[in-house]
Scaffold this active site. Structure first.
Site, PDB file in Angstrom:
ATOM      1  N   TYR A 144     -71.796  52.249 -73.756  1.00  0.00           N
ATOM      2  CA  TYR A 144     -71.752  52.392 -74.898  1.00  0.00           C
ATOM      3  C   TYR A 144     -72.263  54.317 -74.634  1.00  0.00           C
ATOM      4  O   TYR A 144     -73.271  54.124 -74.262  1.00  0.00           O
ATOM      5  CB  TYR A 144     -71.974  52.232 -76.432  1.00  0.00           C
ATOM      6  CG  TYR A 144     -71.907  53.025 -77.634  1.00  0.00           C
ATOM      7  CD1 TYR A 144     -70.920  52.891 -78.360  1.00  0.00           C
ATOM      8  CD2 TYR A 144     -73.002  53.980 -78.030  1.00  0.00           C
ATOM      9  CE1 TYR A 144     -70.673  53.855 -78.922  1.00  0.00           C
ATOM     10  CE2 TYR A 144     -73.000  54.034 -78.977  1.00  0.00           C
ATOM     11  CZ  TYR A 144     -70.876  54.517 -80.141  1.00  0.00           C
ATOM     12  OH  TYR A 144     -71.534  55.303 -80.998  1.00  0.00           O
ATOM     13  N   ASP A 249     -77.434  58.756 -69.264  1.00  0.00           N
ATOM     14  CA  ASP A 249     -77.785  58.209 -70.393  1.00  0.00           C
ATOM     15  C   ASP A 249     -78.475  57.657 -70.797  1.00  0.00           C
ATOM     16  O   ASP A 249     -78.975  56.377 -71.634  1.00  0.00           O
ATOM     17  CB  ASP A 249     -76.412  57.754 -71.152  1.00  0.00           C
ATOM     18  CG  ASP A 249     -76.311  57.552 -73.320  1.00  0.00           C
ATOM     19  OD1 ASP A 249     -77.094  58.104 -73.613  1.00  0.00           O
ATOM     20  OD2 ASP A 249     -75.758  57.059 -73.665  1.00  0.00           O
TER      21      ASP A 249
END
Length: 429
Positions: A144, A249
């Site tokens: 995600y 990320d």
């Protein structure tokens, strides 16, 4: 005139919610430490750190003081053609935490925007290096990266939002999720450890791929999966062999959440581009940073048009920079490693009984993250309503019931969280 609750239901959109039959909400009047106080006086522990950002708890005096002082001097000024002390101070403190080589900082508005900036950096750098065909991005399933347009296309293609937007989303390239769990023995066989799929992809399509992006060690909102750090080391080598940039990320995992300052430290891997957000300001306000190596920055700056094509209105907002610098000062005091270790130990012991429940598929803990995975989806409205009674606010999604408590959570407060999680898991048999 509508009551506040009725006005909210009629006019205010909440995350992942509809407007015709909006779900129930708790009206928060005040927050301090780990506690939320509702309008009627009910108190609940924020077991989610308000979507993982309030690492120091709510309304920490040091963060409030830093923001109050900055508010009286310079709340905001554009960053185009101007600079200011808070941005410089924060930059120095960030570089002191980061591994050597990551040293070019772009301040952004939110984590999702930080990802968009990282993708732009990668594409511009590849074009500047003479690879105009490298316009696509690769990732692992189960990830995600945010809800903005390009970031959304890199979330899991099955559990994410791809299907809801059809062909409007540009198709990206995915390999299976890293198969080896954190803490398990690492098999050297690439067919078993997941790296063979990456090598095969790069061998066939490296000339199309600008960068590979993934969350290091912990896949957050895509499934709360913890995978083996050695996967990152192998991925780093494969990216280097094929000229593909590596983007990590760390928006959810950065600043101590996994027991290390950054999750990439579990693997001793340095990316070409790093995304930070969420806990960066200690949960005081939205802010993020995308940090590149000198090599990436030089490629962009010497190619055409010679500048990074992005510039948010509130880039390097002084108020956010002041909050972030104060948050990093709290981390520099060095209490968080012991706090996170204690939370991990208690979560491991307290959630262990959930493994015996027939409705539970898995229990996993890493740092200040505790997850109970159910065999069937949770009744989210039921869980939500239970918060008032239990004194613990939890927000499950799908089959996942999890907590990411603030680091300042006491053993007694954490016991209340885990007791509530066991109660909820026990309902869903």
């Amino acid at each position: 005139m509508l009551s506040d609750r009725a006005f909210d239901a009629a006019h205010l959109w909440h995350p992942y919610a509809g407007m015709t039959t909006p779900g129930p909400v708790h009206e928060v009047a005040e927050a301090e430490g780990v506690w939320l106080t509702l309008r009627d006086g009910t108190r609940m522990i924020d077991a989610m750190s308000s979507w993982w950002c309030a690492a120091h708890g709510h309304r920490h005096p040091a963060l409030v003081a830093a923001m109050t002082a900055q508010l009286q001097r310079l709340p905001h000024v554009m960053f185009g053609g101007l600079t200011h002390g808070p941005a410089i101070d924060l930059g120095r403190k960030l570089l002191a935490l980061l591994p050597e080589g990551l040293n070019r900082i772009f301040y952004a508005d939110s984590g999702s925007v930080a990802v968009e900036v990282a993708l732009k950096m990668a594409l511009q750098a590849q074009v500047a290096r003479g690879h105009p065909g490298r316009t696509r991005f690769a990732s692992v399933r189960g990830g995600y990266h945010g809800d903005t347009w390009k970031a959304m296309s890199l979330c899991d293609p099955e559990t994410g939002m791809h299907g809801h937007f059809g062909s409007a989303l540009a198709p990206q390239i995915f390999v299976p999720a890293p198969p080896v769990r954190f803490g398990d023995a690492w098999p050297e066989d690439p067919e078993r450890n997941g790296l063979a799929a990456v090598a095969d992809l790069f061998g066939r399509q490296h000339d199309q791929i600008a960068a590979f992006i993934l969350e290091p060690v912990v896949q957050g909102a895509g499934g709360m999966r913890f995978y083996h750090p050695a996967y990152l080391r192998g991925l780093r080598d494969l990216c280097d062999q094929h000229g593909i940039l590596l983007i990590l990320d760390e928006i959810a995992t950065g600043f101590g959440r996994t027991g290390r300052m950054f999750a990439m430290e579990h693997a001793a891997v340095v990316p070409d581009i790093l995304c930070l957000g969420k806990a960066l300001t200690g949960g005081m306000m939205s802010f993020a940073a995308t940090i590149a190596t000198t090599a990436v920055a030089q490629a962009i700056s010497t190619g055409s048009p010679g500048v990074l094509m992005h510039g948010p209105t509130f880039m390097a907002n002084p108020l956010a920079c002041a909050a972030a610098a104060a948050s990093l000062d709290l981390l520099a005091m060095g209490e968080w490693p012991a706090q996170v270790a204690a939370i991990e130990t208690q979560l491991s012991a307290a959630l262990a009984p959930a493994r015996a429940l027939p409705g539970v598929a898995d229990v996993r803990i890493l740092g200040a993250i505790g997850v109970i995975e159910m065999r069937q989806p949770l009744d989210a409205p039921h869980v939500h309503a239970h918060a008032r009674h239990s004194g613990v606010f939890l927000r499950p999604f799908g089959r996942l019931l999890y907590t990411m408590p603030p680091y300042i959570t006491t053993p007694d407060e954490l016991s209340l969280i885990t007791q509530t999680m066991l109660e909820i898991a026990g309902w869903h048999q």
